[in-house]
Each structure stands twice: as structure tokens, then as C-alpha cells.
Design a protein around this motif. Structure first.
Motif, short mmCIF file in Angstrom:
data_model
loop_
_atom_site.label_atom_id
_atom_site.label_comp_id
_atom_site.label_asym_id
_atom_site.label_seq_id
_atom_site.Cartn_x
_atom_site.Cartn_y
_atom_site.Cartn_z
N CYS A 98 0.85 -1.20 0.00
CA CYS A 98 0.00 0.00 0.00
C CYS A 98 0.89 1.25 0.00
CB CYS A 98 -0.90 0.02 1.24
SG CYS A 98 -1.94 -1.45 1.46
N ALA A 102 -1.25 5.20 3.39
CA ALA A 102 -2.44 4.36 3.47
C ALA A 102 -2.34 3.41 4.66
CB ALA A 102 -2.63 3.57 2.17
N CYS A 104 -2.98 -0.42 5.80
CA CYS A 104 -3.13 -1.78 5.26
C CYS A 104 -3.86 -2.64 6.28
CB CYS A 104 -1.74 -2.36 4.97
SG CYS A 104 -1.78 -4.05 4.30
N ASN A 105 -4.90 -3.33 5.84
CA ASN A 105 -5.66 -4.22 6.71
C ASN A 105 -5.74 -5.61 6.10
OD1 ASN A 105 -6.66 -2.58 8.97
ND2 ASN A 105 -7.73 -1.41 7.38
N THR A 113 -6.57 -5.07 2.25
CA THR A 113 -7.11 -3.85 1.66
C THR A 113 -6.19 -2.68 1.99
OG1 THR A 113 -8.45 -3.36 3.63
CG2 THR A 113 -9.49 -4.66 1.86
N CYS A 114 -6.14 -1.71 1.09
CA CYS A 114 -5.35 -0.50 1.29
C CYS A 114 -6.30 0.69 1.28
CB CYS A 114 -4.32 -0.34 0.17
SG CYS A 114 -3.15 -1.72 0.00
N THR A 115 -6.30 1.46 2.36
CA THR A 115 -7.19 2.61 2.47
C THR A 115 -6.38 3.85 2.82
OG1 THR A 115 -8.91 1.12 3.35
CG2 THR A 115 -9.26 3.49 3.60
N CYS A 116 -6.53 4.88 2.00
CA CYS A 116 -5.79 6.12 2.25
C CYS A 116 -6.14 6.68 3.62
CB CYS A 116 -6.10 7.15 1.17
SG CYS A 116 -5.45 6.71 -0.47
N LYS A 117 -5.14 7.23 4.29
CA LYS A 117 -5.33 7.83 5.60
C LYS A 117 -6.18 9.09 5.48
CE LYS A 117 -0.86 6.21 7.36
NZ LYS A 117 0.50 6.62 7.82
N ASP A 123 -6.49 5.38 -4.36
CA ASP A 123 -6.98 4.00 -4.34
C ASP A 123 -6.31 3.16 -3.25
OD1 ASP A 123 -4.43 3.70 -5.31
OD2 ASP A 123 -5.04 2.94 -7.29
N GLY A 124 -5.51 3.76 -2.43
CA GLY A 124 -4.81 3.01 -1.38
C GLY A 124 -3.41 2.63 -1.77
N CYS A 127 -1.77 7.43 -2.82
CA CYS A 127 -2.56 8.35 -1.99
C CYS A 127 -1.93 9.73 -2.06
CB CYS A 127 -2.61 7.87 -0.54
SG CYS A 127 -3.45 6.27 -0.31
#
Length: 258
Positions: A98, A102, A104-105, A113-117, A123-124, A127
């Protein structure tokens, strides 16, 4: 008279996987060989994997290799010797691939999954923060950032939205007029002429616009032909749509002069 050997012929009728043992004259018992089970007449290969997964970890695969013999291999997503398997967190190495901005979970085995902070978008995997920050992170636009910093111009660090037309770093480094503008105290005006407020204009939006007003106050003329966007009939957009949280950056190949 001599005692009859019950094992002498055809292994005494025992299985080929059994040992025939003489007991009393004319009698014998059949004992299955090691790794086999049965009554001696019929001997079946023991599969250790059928009981307690062959002693392997519950997250391992037991594979029979011979009579009462097996190997243990950790399942995908786990590491170890097969007897003990530990879950491999994809996020534990290099943030799972990621972005550094981002979170990472781990979700399932071999999945994450990668989620931007917060305060970042993307898209993660990529970012971006606000466009003021992004100018510095990209070598193609970092020179523009340093000019803004030198003059304490922070317009584009606000909520926006903004559209930036940033001359490539190589252009800003090589154009001799830059030193003159700095010396004459007009560099701030030149820089603000590359900024547009209250608008988040992507490349496709620019193709249908002819004029926009810069933060400096003067108009920027836009023309679109032969799949190229040109500003003031001189500066071509060579990289586009670097979207940040408060606007978008386009890289141009010449400096715009108000």
C-alpha cells in the motif's frame, strides 16, 4: 515325522504385506508389517493423515508419503515447519504494497485492503494529500514548490479547490527570466498566474473551456487541437490530472507570463 511349516508355502496365506509366524506345528499367525493394519490376511496401508491431521498444524496440509508416513506443509498464507504454522500478515512487510499514506488491513488469507489515511485521497496504492504537499513529492514539480516557499505563498494550501498549471522543474531551472523576475520582485505574480481558484479542472474539463481567470487576475487562454491542450498558444500540458485533496495539478512545458 517332521513338523509341518505353515509358513513355507505362499507366505502361509498371509498378505504380502504381512509376516507369517509359525506357532505350533502346522499353525501360524499373520502379522501386518509396520505401516500396515489388518488381520494379517488383509493388510491395508496406514494413512496417518486420517487421524488428527497426521500431527500437522491445523493450518497445514498433511500428505501421505508412504505406509504410516506423511509430511506436513503449511497452507498458503502461513509459514512454519508444518507442525507449527504461523499466519503471515501481508501488511507486516512494506505496508502490504500500500501507499505510505495508506492503512493496510489483512482481510482474508493472501488478501488485504489498502485505504488512504485521513486527509489523503486515492486508491490506497497511490494516496495524495493537498496539492501544495504533492508539488514537493514529485521531482517534476518540486521547483515550483520551492519558489512558493521562498515567497511564503500558501494560497493553495487552503481547502480549495484549485487548478495548477506547473512548469516542469527543468523549465524553471533553465529559463533565465526567472532570476530577473525574482530580482524585480514580480515572481509572486508570475507564480499566481499559474493558479486557478474555485475550480477543480481535469484535462477533459479544460478541452471545452477557452478562458479561465488566474489568482493573479489575468486570463489564461486555452486551446485544444490535435489531442493537445495549449495555454496562451505556447505552453502545452505534458502531464495531467494529478488529483489532490484540494485540487488538481497539470504539468506544462513552458512558463506562463501574465
Amino acid at each position: 515325522c517332521s513338523a509341518v511349516d505353515a509358513c513355507e508355502s505362499s507366505n502361509g496365506g498371509c498378505s504380502s504385506k504381512a509376516e507369517c509366524r509359525r506357532t505350533t506345528p502346522g499353525n501360524r499367525v499373520c502379522v501386518c508389517s509396520a505401516g500396515y493394519t489388518g488381520d494379517g490376511i488383509v493388510c491395508i496401508e496406514i494413512n496417518p493423515c486420517l487421524v488428527n491431521n497426521g500431527g500437522c498444524d491445523r493450518n497445514a496440509e498433511c500428505t501421505q508419503t508412504g505406509p504410516n508416513q506423511a509430511v506436513c506443509n503449511c497452507l498458503k498464507g502461513y509459514s512454519g515447519d508444518g507442525k507449527n504454522c504461523t499466519y503471515i500478515s501481508l501488511c507486516s512487510q512494506n505496508n502490504g504494497g500500500c501507499s505510505e499514506f495508506a492503512v493496510c488491513n489483512d482481510t482474508e488469507l493472501t488478501e488485504r485492503t489498502c485505504t488512504c489515511k485521513p486527509n489523503y485521497i486515492g486508491d490506497g496504492f497511490t494516496c495524495r494529500g493537498n496539492i501544495f504537499q504533492e508539488l514537493l513529492r514529485n521531482s517534476k514539480t518540486s521547483r515550483f514548490y520551492f519558489h512558493l516557499e521562498a515567497l511564503s505563498i500558501r494560497d493553495i494550501s487552503g481547502p480549495g479547490p484549485f487548478t495548477l498549471f506547473v512548469p516542469h522543474t527543468d523549465v524553471l531551472n533553465s529559463d533565465p527570466r526567472v532570476k530577473d523576475w525574482v530580482a524585480k520582485g514580480v515572481m509572486a505574480q508570475v507564480l499566481r498566474y499559474h493558479m486557478v481558484g474555485c475550480a477543480n479542472l481535469l484535462y477533459k474539463d479544460l478541452t471545452v473551456i477557452t478562458n479561465i481567470t488566474s489568482l493573479q487576475g489575468d486570463l489564461i487562454h486555452i486551446s485544444y487541437s490535435q489531442n493537445s491542450l495549449v495555454l496562451n498558444n505556447k505552453a502545452e500540458i505534458i502531464l495531467s490530472d494529478a488529483v489532490g485533496t484540494n485540487g488538481v495539478i497539470h504539468v506544462i512545458n513552458q512558463i506562463l507570463v501574465p
